[in-house]
Design an enzyme around this catalytic site. Structure first.
Site, PDB file in Angstrom:
ATOM      1  N   LYS A 277       0.474  -1.416   0.380  1.00 57.55           N
ATOM      2  CA  LYS A 277      -0.369   0.140  -0.165  1.00 57.55           C
ATOM      3  C   LYS A 277       0.822   1.124   0.408  1.00 57.55           C
ATOM      4  O   LYS A 277       0.251   2.089  -0.555  1.00 57.55           O
ATOM      5  CB  LYS A 277      -0.860   0.130   1.638  1.00 57.55           C
ATOM      6  CG  LYS A 277      -1.843  -1.270   1.199  1.00 57.55           C
ATOM      7  CD  LYS A 277      -2.916  -1.533   0.993  1.00 57.55           C
ATOM      8  CE  LYS A 277      -3.398  -3.053   1.253  1.00 57.55           C
ATOM      9  NZ  LYS A 277      -5.343  -2.309   0.892  1.00 57.55           N
TER      10      LYS A 277
HETATM   11  C1  LIG Z   1      -0.933  -7.775   2.305  1.00 56.85           C
HETATM   12  C2  LIG Z   1      -1.957  -6.997   1.746  1.00 56.85           C
HETATM   13  N1  LIG Z   1      -1.772  -8.339   0.710  1.00 56.85           N
HETATM   14  C3  LIG Z   1      -3.198  -8.682  -0.447  1.00 56.85           C
HETATM   15  C4  LIG Z   1      -4.125  -7.413  -0.362  1.00 56.85           C
HETATM   16  C5  LIG Z   1      -5.325  -7.371  -1.020  1.00 56.85           C
HETATM   17  O1  LIG Z   1      -4.946  -6.529  -1.894  1.00 56.85           O
HETATM   18  P1  LIG Z   1      -6.836  -6.031  -2.606  1.00 56.85           P
HETATM   19  O2  LIG Z   1      -7.387  -5.226  -1.547  1.00 56.85           O
HETATM   20  O3  LIG Z   1      -6.127  -4.609  -3.948  1.00 56.85           O
HETATM   21  O4  LIG Z   1      -6.912  -7.183  -3.469  1.00 56.85           O
HETATM   22  C6  LIG Z   1      -4.216  -6.378   0.856  1.00 56.85           C
HETATM   23  C7  LIG Z   1      -4.982  -5.654   1.233  1.00 56.85           C
HETATM   24  O5  LIG Z   1      -6.154  -5.269   0.834  1.00 56.85           O
HETATM   25  C8  LIG Z   1      -2.722  -6.714   1.897  1.00 56.85           C
HETATM   26  O6  LIG Z   1      -3.253  -5.926   2.818  1.00 56.85           O
HETATM   27  N1  LIG Z   2      -6.726  -5.182   2.657  1.00 58.79           N
HETATM   28  C1  LIG Z   2      -6.933  -4.090   2.629  1.00 58.79           C
HETATM   29  C2  LIG Z   2      -8.059  -3.647   3.159  1.00 58.79           C
HETATM   30  C3  LIG Z   2      -8.353  -2.195   2.686  1.00 58.79           C
HETATM   31  O1  LIG Z   2      -8.492  -1.887   0.587  1.00 58.79           O
HETATM   32  P1  LIG Z   2      -8.123  -0.866   0.184  1.00 58.79           P
HETATM   33  O2  LIG Z   2      -6.878  -1.939  -0.534  1.00 58.79           O
HETATM   34  O3  LIG Z   2      -9.171  -1.105  -0.474  1.00 58.79           O
HETATM   35  O4  LIG Z   2      -7.464  -0.146   0.909  1.00 58.79           O
HETATM   36  C4  LIG Z   2      -6.136  -3.321   4.474  1.00 58.79           C
HETATM   37  O5  LIG Z   2      -5.012  -3.581   4.775  1.00 58.79           O
HETATM   38  O6  LIG Z   2      -6.263  -2.215   4.955  1.00 58.79           O
END
Ligand SMILES: Cc1ncc(COP(=O)(O)O)c(C=O)c1O
Ligand SMILES: N[C@@H](CCOP(=O)(O)O)C(=O)O
Length: 548
Positions: free
Chosen positions: A127
């Site tokens: 992120k």
């Molecule tokens: C460590 C981790 N892997 C995978 C995901 C999944 O990614 P996305 O929500 O963009 O599909 C998340 C959170 O969203 C995450 O924090």
């Molecule tokens: N896995 C995410 C959930 C939120 O997802 P987002 O990508 O829409 O912000 C988290 O770690 O908070």
């Protein structure tokens, strides 16, 4: 910046809502609004194509240069002058520990399995790539808007986010201490990992507010959407989003698919025609959606593979054409084809060893649905087709709200299956994969590789994809977090290994973190949305009064 040529596009990209309610918005509008007033998500009117010579002119570009090249296809220079955009990008990635920002490493050269490491930013999760950028983007827009203004005349952003652990800390680190911004992060009480909770709640800057909600991540996400839809709240506060509902999050994530591609094709045994698959541990569908944009722009990705944990709504959709919160056995999709016996879990979200992906409804799937509808129900002018796509998405989401699910017709599923495959990985398989990879990468000269549980889900899905694809295919699996954030799964997998000691994977930034003072506001089930609303209003007022 080196000699690599950068694209310089001045044409303005306009944005619209997936539910058809807003048209013709600018990049700045959609970044600051986050969510459209009709509840939809913003998407660009058109997916831009790559310049004809991108394979040669972008080759050798740094991560920052690639980001600039890609972003400037979506952001006009009238909105953000080139030098400003370059500075925002430079600042955003100066906080990363790896010089390549998101390095691609080879995990198994025989089976052509690579890992795209996305956890070298300040909070050790993917992120950061987007949220460092988004934090600086908010600051850029606010400085420009508030020039010469004092006190209550200054525009103040109230950022509201929901997290299952990683978005929260990445948003907090992207926004802490920033002028004219308050940030509220809701997380499900007791359901994020201890390190994730400590990362968020030990940040004591006055503009950061952690809210522990009695409930699930989906409850937190619903609160965010409800606050954005609240007319009173919108009258008094300028709300902004840090979740991947914010278009800038998706945009920023496109860069690493290109960076990984260029890193791979440097190798002599790969040609630009080699089939490359990206495998993405998926929850809210944000990370993989960025891959979809990269593919639609022209990056030669053979397939995108969705890897879910036991919360497998997306996997079931790709098998059956039904997007259902719960069990779908026996049902037929609109087009009359049956599901193939994929087992859905019992009602509600399931707690797994990959908690960041414990999500029942994936918010970004709505964006993909719009593009699928646009492709399938394609008659009339581009504007008529856009309207039709918006109406179709609205109808599907209405069904989702009313009946907890909807089915699409065969053509829509066919188009979805052209670009994507899916896999579901259980907790047991996750643990086994962490252990297997640890053992297969062990050598006298190299340290064994320790995967976090989310990245292990990607590798488990990769191994299945390797079995069904020709041997020359390369797989890039996205490694979305550092293993030290998820001690429970890592310990479970590796505690029996002679050489393993969890302390050895712990970055220095995490040592002593859990003992630091914390600040958090608790919200009980009975407080609900109204409780959250009151907290946001009171805390913003306190900040504004104390500051001025
Ligand atoms: C460590 C981790 N892997 C995978 C995901 C999944 O990614 P996305 O929500 O963009 O599909 C998340 C959170 O969203 C995450 O924090
Ligand atoms: N896995 C995410 C959930 C939120 O997802 P987002 O990508 O829409 O912000 C988290 O770690 O908070």
């Amino acid at each position: 910046m080196n000699h690599v040529r950068m694209s310089s596009h001045t044409s303005s990209q306009r944005y619209l809502s997936t539910r058809g309610g807003s048209y013709g918005l600018s990049f700045e509008d959609v970044v600051l609004k986050g969510l459209a007033s009709d509840g939809g998500l913003f998407i660009p009117e058109e997916i831009p194509s790559l310049p004809q010579d991108w394979q040669t002119s972008w080759k050798g570009a740094s991560f920052e240069e690639l980001a600039y090249n890609i972003f400037s296809l979506y952001i006009s220079q009238e909105e953000i002058p080139a030098e400003d955009l370059k500075n925002i990008i430079k600042e955003s990635y100066s906080t990363f520990r790896a010089p390549e920002i998101t390095p691609t490493i080879t995990l198994d050269s025989k089976r052509n399995i690579h890992l795209l490491e996305l956890f070298h930013g300040p909070t050790f999760a993917f992120k950061d790539v987007a949220l460092q950028f988004l934090g600086n983007l908010f600051e850029f827009f606010l400085v420009r808007r508030n020039k010469g203004l004092e006190g209550r005349k200054r525009e103040h952003l109230t950022v509201i986010g929901a997290t299952s652990g990683d978005t929260g800390s990445a948003a907090i680190y992207g926004l802490r201490g920033k002028k004219d911004v308050s940030v509220f992060i809701m997380f499900p009480q007791g359901k994020v990992s201890p390190v994730q909770e400590a990362q968020m709640t030990t940040v004591l800057d006055a503009n950061v507010h952690n809210v522990a909600v009695e409930g699930t991540f989906d409850d937190c996400q619903d609160f965010v959407k409800a606050l954005f839809a609240d007319p009173e709240m919108n009258k008094t506060h300028k709300l902004a989003a840090v979740n991947s509902i914010n278009w800038a999050r998706i945009l920023a994530q496109i860069t690493y698919y290109f960076a990984s591609y260029f890193s791979l094709i440097k190798s002599p045994n790969l040609s630009p025609d080699t089939a490359i698959r990206f495998v993405v541990p998926t929850g809210n569908f944000g990370d993989i959606l960025a891959g979809y944009f990269a593919k639609r722009m022209g990056l030669p990705i053979e397939k995108l593979v969705i890897a879910t944990n036991e919360n497998d709504i997306l996997h079931r959709f790709w098998r059956t054409g039904h997007y259902e919160k719960n069990e779908v056995h026996g049902k037929e999709a609109e087009g009359g084809f049956k599901d193939d016996g994929v087992k859905a879990h019992a009602e509600g979200v399931k707690e797994t060893l990959s908690p960041a992906m414990d999500i029942l409804v994936s918010s970004n799937f709505e964006r993909l649905l719009w593009f699928l509808a646009y492709q399938v129900y394609g008659e009339g002018s581009a504007d008529e087709r856009r309207k039709k796509a918006g109406n179709k998405v609205k109808a599907w989401l209405y069904e989702l709200r009313r009946k907890d699910g909807f089915g699409v017709d065969r053509w829509v599923l066919d188009v979805a299956q052209r670009d994507f495959e899916s896999e579901r990985v259980s907790d047991e398989q996750t643990v086994k994969t962490i252990k297997d990879v640890y053992n297969w990468t062990s050598s006298p000269t190299h340290k064994s590789y320790v995967l976090d549980p989310h990245s292990a889900i990607g590798i488990a899905a990769t191994l299945r994809s390797v079995e069904r694809t020709p041997s020359g295919t390369h797989h890039v699996s996205l490694s979305t977090a550092h293993p030290a954030k998820f001690s429970k799964a890592v310990d479970l997998a590796l505690k029996e290994e002679k050489e393993f000691n969890f302390k050895n994977v712990l970055p220095k930034e995490f040592v002593g973190l859990e003992g630091l003072p914390r600040r958090v506001i608790n919200v009980s089930k009975s407080d609900g949305l109204e409780g959250v609303r009151k907290i946001v209003i009171a805390e913003v007022e306190k900040e504004l009064t104390e500051k001025r």
